[in-house]
Scaffold this motif. Structure first.
Motif, short mmCIF file in Angstrom:
data_model
loop_
_atom_site.label_atom_id
_atom_site.label_comp_id
_atom_site.label_asym_id
_atom_site.label_seq_id
_atom_site.Cartn_x
_atom_site.Cartn_y
_atom_site.Cartn_z
N THR A 262 5.73 -4.02 8.90
CA THR A 262 6.73 -3.74 7.87
C THR A 262 8.10 -4.22 8.33
OG1 THR A 262 7.08 -1.52 8.78
CG2 THR A 262 5.47 -1.75 7.01
N LYS A 264 12.53 -5.04 6.90
CA LYS A 264 13.59 -5.02 5.90
C LYS A 264 14.29 -6.37 5.83
CE LYS A 264 14.54 -0.06 6.17
NZ LYS A 264 15.58 0.98 6.45
N CYS A 275 10.53 -12.00 6.53
CA CYS A 275 10.27 -10.74 5.85
C CYS A 275 10.10 -11.03 4.36
CB CYS A 275 11.44 -9.78 6.09
SG CYS A 275 11.15 -8.12 5.43
N LYS A 276 8.88 -10.84 3.88
CA LYS A 276 8.57 -11.10 2.47
C LYS A 276 7.93 -9.86 1.87
CE LYS A 276 7.82 -16.07 3.20
NZ LYS A 276 6.87 -17.20 3.06
N SER A 277 8.61 -9.31 0.87
CA SER A 277 8.11 -8.11 0.18
C SER A 277 7.85 -6.98 1.15
CB SER A 277 6.83 -8.44 -0.61
OG SER A 277 7.08 -9.46 -1.56
N GLY A 278 8.75 -6.85 2.15
CA GLY A 278 8.63 -5.76 3.10
C GLY A 278 7.61 -5.94 4.18
N ILE A 279 7.04 -7.16 4.29
CA ILE A 279 6.01 -7.44 5.29
C ILE A 279 6.36 -8.74 6.01
CG2 ILE A 279 3.57 -8.01 5.66
CD1 ILE A 279 3.96 -5.14 4.92
N THR A 292 -2.18 -11.69 7.10
CA THR A 292 -1.46 -10.42 7.02
C THR A 292 -2.17 -9.39 7.87
OG1 THR A 292 -2.72 -9.80 5.06
CG2 THR A 292 -0.62 -10.92 4.71
#
Length: 323
Positions: A262, A264, A275-279, A292
């Motif tokens: 995870t 930000k 960092c893409k969409s919180g991941i 992932t």
């Protein structure tokens, strides 16, 4: 272990510099607090916290570490007064020694037993759960509490009179963590927000020369643990240095910030990951995105022994989780 009852007095005041929680360790803390565990030491996941709550155990999911966790929670912090001083004499549940006194003497640590008022130590294991096959006596234990990092040693275990209670630390560690709560031999920290992260392997043992065991000051003992603690944390849990091969998204040296962790901002991700969409995901170049990962601490680049130590479709290759 002592029961949690109303505080009578604060036994001692401990002042020492708190260490900043590294970002990779903070991410791990957040993930553990908000997640679960797949593998528990001894298969036991229903231990008690001393407050009447069950569902706790010592998790072995992550290579090189063992940590206390509950159902979407961490440990609390009861007060251990065992050893040389009995927390100023107020504890009614006191023993004059700690679990590994024979090692302190035989290995010439310069002391006969630990002093809970001086030495920061964590209490791990219970009457029916011996962690000795996973953690070496006097191993380093990193403790994240009150948004701070402190180092301790595995210095004591819980006896059979404590009904398999978990979440306990020496009075000096407790007062470092929560200096404003008036903690003493009869009053502990009840919130489940403490991470006890014990490191495995003989190289994680705090030896006679790795700390100032003879000091009479709790703050001096904590300061003396800093250099060794930092070295073990970096070696066993990953450092924040750039990866050796940043062009290869299949590797990762920043544990907790690998693909699938995870995040930000891009700064929360290892190497060239974004960092893409919180991941933490694909590289900044946009090519060959890494797989992932939904199992924090087991993502690409994490240490492993078998494929079971790696998340999702990753496999264990040469001791590292890889695509």
């Amino acid at each position: 272990m002592v029961a949690k009852s109303a505080a009578l007095a604060t036994l001692l005041t401990v002042t020492a510099s708190a260490w900043t929680v590294p970002s990779n360790l903070q991410t791990f803390y957040n993930n553990v607090k908000n997640g679960g565990c797949k593998s528990y030491a001894g298969g036991k996941s229903n231990l008690n916290d001393g407050q009447g709550h069950s569902g706790f155990g010592f998790c072995t999911d992550t290579a090189n570490v063992v940590y206390l966790t509950g159902k979407n929670s961490l440990g609390d912090m009861d007060i251990d007064c065992d050893g040389a001083s009995n927390c100023g004499g107020l504890s009614g549940d006191w023993q004059a020694g700690t679990s590994f006194d024979d090692i302190l003497v035989s290995k010439k640590y310069g002391i006969k037993t630990l002093d809970a008022s001086i030495h920061q130590f964590s209490v791990l294991g219970t009457c029916n759960l011996d962690l000795g096959n996973l953690i070496s006596p006097l191993a380093l234990v990193a403790v994240v509490c009150n948004n701070q990092l402190f180092y301790s040693v595995w210095g004591d275990t819980n006896g059979c009179d404590d009904n398999n209670f978990t979440g306990e630390a020496s009075i000096s560690l407790a007062q470092l963590c929560f200096p404003n709560e008036g903690l003493n031999g009869n009053n502990g920290h009840t919130a489940h927000d403490v991470l006890y992260l014990a490191f495995t392997g003989s190289d994680a043992v705090v030896g006679p020369s790795n700390a100032n065991w003879k000091t009479k000051s709790a703050s001096d003992f904590q300061s003396s643990l800093k250099a060794f603690g930092d070295s073990v944390l970096t070696k066993k849990f990953g450092s924040t240095v750039p990866p050796t091969n940043p062009g290869n998204p299949g590797t990762c040296e920043w544990v907790g910030h690998c693909a699938g962790a995870t995040c930000k901002t891009n700064d929360d991700c290892d190497g060239d990951l974004e960092c893409k969409s919180g991941i933490c995901g694909g590289t900044s170049g946009g090519t060959n995105p890494p797989p992932t990962c939904s199992w924090a601490g087991h993502c690409a680049g994490a240490s492993c022994k078998t494929h079971d130590d790696c998340s999702d479709d990753l496999t264990c290759k040469n001791g590292k989780c890889s695509a």
